[in-house]
Design an enzyme around this catalytic site. Structure first.
Site, mmCIF file in Angstrom:
data_model
loop_
_atom_site.group_PDB
_atom_site.id
_atom_site.type_symbol
_atom_site.label_atom_id
_atom_site.label_comp_id
_atom_site.label_asym_id
_atom_site.label_seq_id
_atom_site.Cartn_x
_atom_site.Cartn_y
_atom_site.Cartn_z
ATOM 1 N N SER A 20 0.832 -1.215 0.000
ATOM 2 C CA SER A 20 0.000 0.000 0.000
ATOM 3 C C SER A 20 0.864 1.261 0.000
ATOM 4 C CB SER A 20 -0.891 0.031 1.246
ATOM 5 O OG SER A 20 -1.872 -0.961 1.162
ATOM 6 N N GLY A 91 -6.082 -3.581 -7.981
ATOM 7 C CA GLY A 91 -7.185 -2.658 -7.742
ATOM 8 C C GLY A 91 -6.690 -1.312 -7.237
ATOM 9 N N ARG A 119 -14.160 -6.347 -10.896
ATOM 10 C CA ARG A 119 -14.274 -5.618 -9.620
ATOM 11 C C ARG A 119 -14.909 -4.240 -9.799
ATOM 12 N NH1 ARG A 119 -8.744 -6.178 -6.505
ATOM 13 N NH2 ARG A 119 -10.052 -5.217 -4.902
ATOM 14 N N SER A 162 -13.105 2.906 2.483
ATOM 15 C CA SER A 162 -12.187 2.384 1.465
ATOM 16 C C SER A 162 -11.029 3.346 1.310
ATOM 17 C CB SER A 162 -12.897 2.215 0.127
ATOM 18 O OG SER A 162 -11.930 2.101 -0.916
ATOM 19 N N GLN A 164 -8.649 3.089 -0.831
ATOM 20 C CA GLN A 164 -8.360 3.341 -2.245
ATOM 21 C C GLN A 164 -9.212 4.489 -2.763
ATOM 22 O OE1 GLN A 164 -9.085 -0.415 -4.148
ATOM 23 N NE2 GLN A 164 -7.218 -1.341 -3.363
ATOM 24 N N ASP A 309 -7.620 -7.181 4.679
ATOM 25 C CA ASP A 309 -6.751 -8.055 3.882
ATOM 26 C C ASP A 309 -6.239 -9.247 4.699
ATOM 27 O OD1 ASP A 309 -7.091 -6.375 1.721
ATOM 28 O OD2 ASP A 309 -5.249 -5.261 2.088
ATOM 29 N N LYS A 336 -13.063 -8.622 -3.685
ATOM 30 C CA LYS A 336 -11.602 -8.490 -3.731
ATOM 31 C C LYS A 336 -11.082 -9.289 -4.936
ATOM 32 C CE LYS A 336 -11.085 -5.808 -0.155
ATOM 33 N NZ LYS A 336 -10.597 -4.436 -0.346
ATOM 34 N N ARG A 340 -13.545 -13.753 -1.644
ATOM 35 C CA ARG A 340 -12.689 -14.383 -0.619
ATOM 36 C C ARG A 340 -13.484 -15.191 0.396
ATOM 37 N NH1 ARG A 340 -7.927 -9.750 -0.057
ATOM 38 N NH2 ARG A 340 -6.790 -10.580 -1.854
ATOM 39 N N ARG A 382 -3.874 -13.874 -1.688
ATOM 40 C CA ARG A 382 -4.069 -14.071 -0.241
ATOM 41 C C ARG A 382 -4.772 -15.395 0.063
ATOM 42 N NH1 ARG A 382 -1.765 -9.491 1.278
ATOM 43 N NH2 ARG A 382 -2.452 -7.558 0.272
HETATM 44 C C1 S3P Z 1 -5.837 -0.754 -0.036
HETATM 45 C C2 S3P Z 1 -7.092 -0.661 0.506
HETATM 46 C C3 S3P Z 1 -7.978 -1.813 0.736
HETATM 47 C C4 S3P Z 1 -7.226 -3.129 0.610
HETATM 48 C C5 S3P Z 1 -6.314 -3.159 -0.570
HETATM 49 C C6 S3P Z 1 -5.287 -2.035 -0.486
HETATM 50 C C7 S3P Z 1 -5.024 0.458 -0.163
HETATM 51 O O1 S3P Z 1 -9.028 -1.808 -0.204
HETATM 52 O O2 S3P Z 1 -8.116 -4.216 0.561
HETATM 53 O O3 S3P Z 1 -5.627 -4.400 -0.614
HETATM 54 O O4 S3P Z 1 -3.790 0.359 -0.376
HETATM 55 O O5 S3P Z 1 -5.568 1.561 -0.063
HETATM 56 P P1 S3P Z 1 -10.322 -0.836 -0.056
HETATM 57 O O6 S3P Z 1 -9.877 0.522 -0.359
HETATM 58 O O7 S3P Z 1 -11.281 -1.354 -1.066
HETATM 59 O O8 S3P Z 1 -10.789 -1.027 1.340
#
Ligand code: S3P
Length: 422
Positions: A20, A91, A119, A162, A164, A309, A336, A340, A382
């Site tokens: 991340s 993603g 996704r 989220s 992201q 995660d 995901k 999962r 994972r």
């Molecule tokens: C992440 C946020 C998470 C996580 C992903 C990485 C990030 O997703 O599951 O593996 O680096 O910001 P979400 O933003 O959908 O929660």
């Protein structure tokens, strides 16, 4: 991958950089003016996808193993890519870059592999449209086409926490007129908020809200990436569930937005210590985990964003515990890299665990001895790692189908298992 039962799990390791944090350092470096140097950049295929997409936008990047240098010329120097940008399995790459591209006055098409093309991306498209970008999706999924341009600031309430999407809106907000605020229903990882000041941007934080000012020019920075907290989870679980085991992981990211899995493992009776050695810009330290008799627990749904995660690793641990382990409030797991919930229930059941699928989580009853079987990764790194760790404690041999996908986040995973298993 064929995995035999292990008699123990021991060793002292430092892990490749957190995935991340690596994505964020690369994207901010590419948006900034001046050089950005990143140390311990993640070896994950996902993070290589981010660099490839940034290069497609004309950003000059040099990489020597875990050292990455970015010659930033500012986000204004990004140019329309000649081809579709392929985020592959990542993603984070797709959603975070979509935000940065919302402010760029050209057309970009972002796509991904078969898993990523299933996704949801509407959650990032919707706020970008409200800011003034034109964003097309394919029935809410990639490929997505972004015609960026002049953006106006926004107050955006995330329906689901989220990191992201939060990051995408903040990266667009840095290029918008006025201020942009993102409010979350619960805390998600805050790496973007913690990293932006090093790049010269001010982030105001109040409770679950983060605000950035538009027109902020970022300047290059030096970033040292701590060890990946999510990769650590699989090794911690292996040490807890196998006899005569102890692992020590040094220089790991200990952000509370990422280490809720440690609290859950402690609540299950796990002997796990985390020692904080630095606090700024991110908490970093060591983790020591030793063989433990585990019992089930019920995970507080409010904690789910901070361990989203790590549910696969926790479910593997629960297969060795006495009594039921329950996770709910985790419907996000269905969208995901694979579904999962379904993939875990299928894989753990094949190994002999008593598991039940819930609409938004799962129950592992615990107490049933595991035996080797043929299990499927569903192309999800994972899931492959969780089932592999469970396999270490199962009687006989397990075959993990599609295990090569571990390279998406942790290419050295199986080599490390070999070293630690004694
Ligand atoms: C992440 C946020 C998470 C996580 C992903 C990485 C990030 O997703 O599951 O593996 O680096 O910001 P979400 O933003 O959908 O929660």
């Amino acid at each position: 991958m064929r995995i035999e039962r292990a008699s123990l799990f021991r060793g002292r390791f430092t892990l490749p950089g957190d995935k991340s944090i690596s994505h964020r350092a690369a994207i901010l470096g590419a948006m900034a003016e001046g050089e950005t140097r990143i140390r311990n950049y993640s070896s994950a295929a996902d993070c290589a996808s981010t660099l490839a997409c940034l290069r497609g936008l004309g950003v000059e990047i040099r990489r020597d193993g875990a050292d990455v240098a970015i010659e930033g010329r500012g986000v204004g120097a990004w140019r329309a890519p000649e081809a579709v940008l392929d985020a592959e399995n990542s993603g984070s790459t797709m959603r975070m870059l979509a935000g940065a591209l919302g402010g760029r006055p050209f057309r970009t098409v972002l796509t991904g592999d078969e898993s990523l093309r299933r996704r949801p991306v509407e959650r990032v498209a919707a706020p970008l449209r409200r800011m003034g970008a034109t964003v097309l999706t394919t029935d809410g999924r990639p490929p997505m086409t972004i015609y960026g341009g002049r953006l106006r600031g926004l107050v955006h309430d995330l329906p689901v926490a989220s990191a992201q999407v939060k990051t995408a809106v903040l990266l667009a907000g840095l290029q918008a007129e006025g201020t942009t605020t993102v409010r979350e229903p619960g805390p998600s990882r805050d790496h973007t908020e913690r990293m932006l000041p090093a790049f010269g941007a001010t982030v105001e934080r109040a409770g679950l809200a983060a605000t950035v000012r538009g027109g902020t020019r970022l300047r290059g920075a030096a970033v040292a990436v701590p060890g990946d907290a999510s990769s650590a989870a699989f090794l911690v679980v292996a040490a807890l569930v196998l006899p005569d085991s102890e692992v020590r992981l040094d220089g790991v990211l200990l952000s509370p937005t990422r280490t809720a899995f440690l609290d859950v493992l402690r609540a299950m009776g796990g002997d796990v210590e985390a020692r904080l050695e630095a606090a700024d810009p991110e908490p970093v330290g060591s983790i020591v985990a030793r063989s433990s008799r585990l019992h089930g627990t019920t995970v507080d749904p409010a904690l789910v964003p901070s361990l989203v995660d790590e549910v696969p690793a926790l479910a593997a641990a629960a297969a060795f515990a006495e009594g039921p382990f329950t996770v709910t409030g985790a419907a996000e797991l269905r969208v995901k890299e694979s579904d999962r919930i379904r993939a875990l229930v299928e894989g753990l059941a094949a190994l002999g665990a008593r598991v039940r699928e819930l609409p938004d989580g799962l129950v592992v009853e615990g107490g049933a001895p595991l035996r080797g079987a043929r299990v499927r990764s569903h192309g999800d790194h994972r899931i492959a790692m969780a089932l592999s760790v469970a396999a270490l404690g199962a009687e006989g041999a397990t075959e993990v189908e599609g295990a090569e996908c571990v390279a998406v986040s942790f290419p050295g995973f199986y080599a490390l298992l070999e070293k630690a298993r004694g």
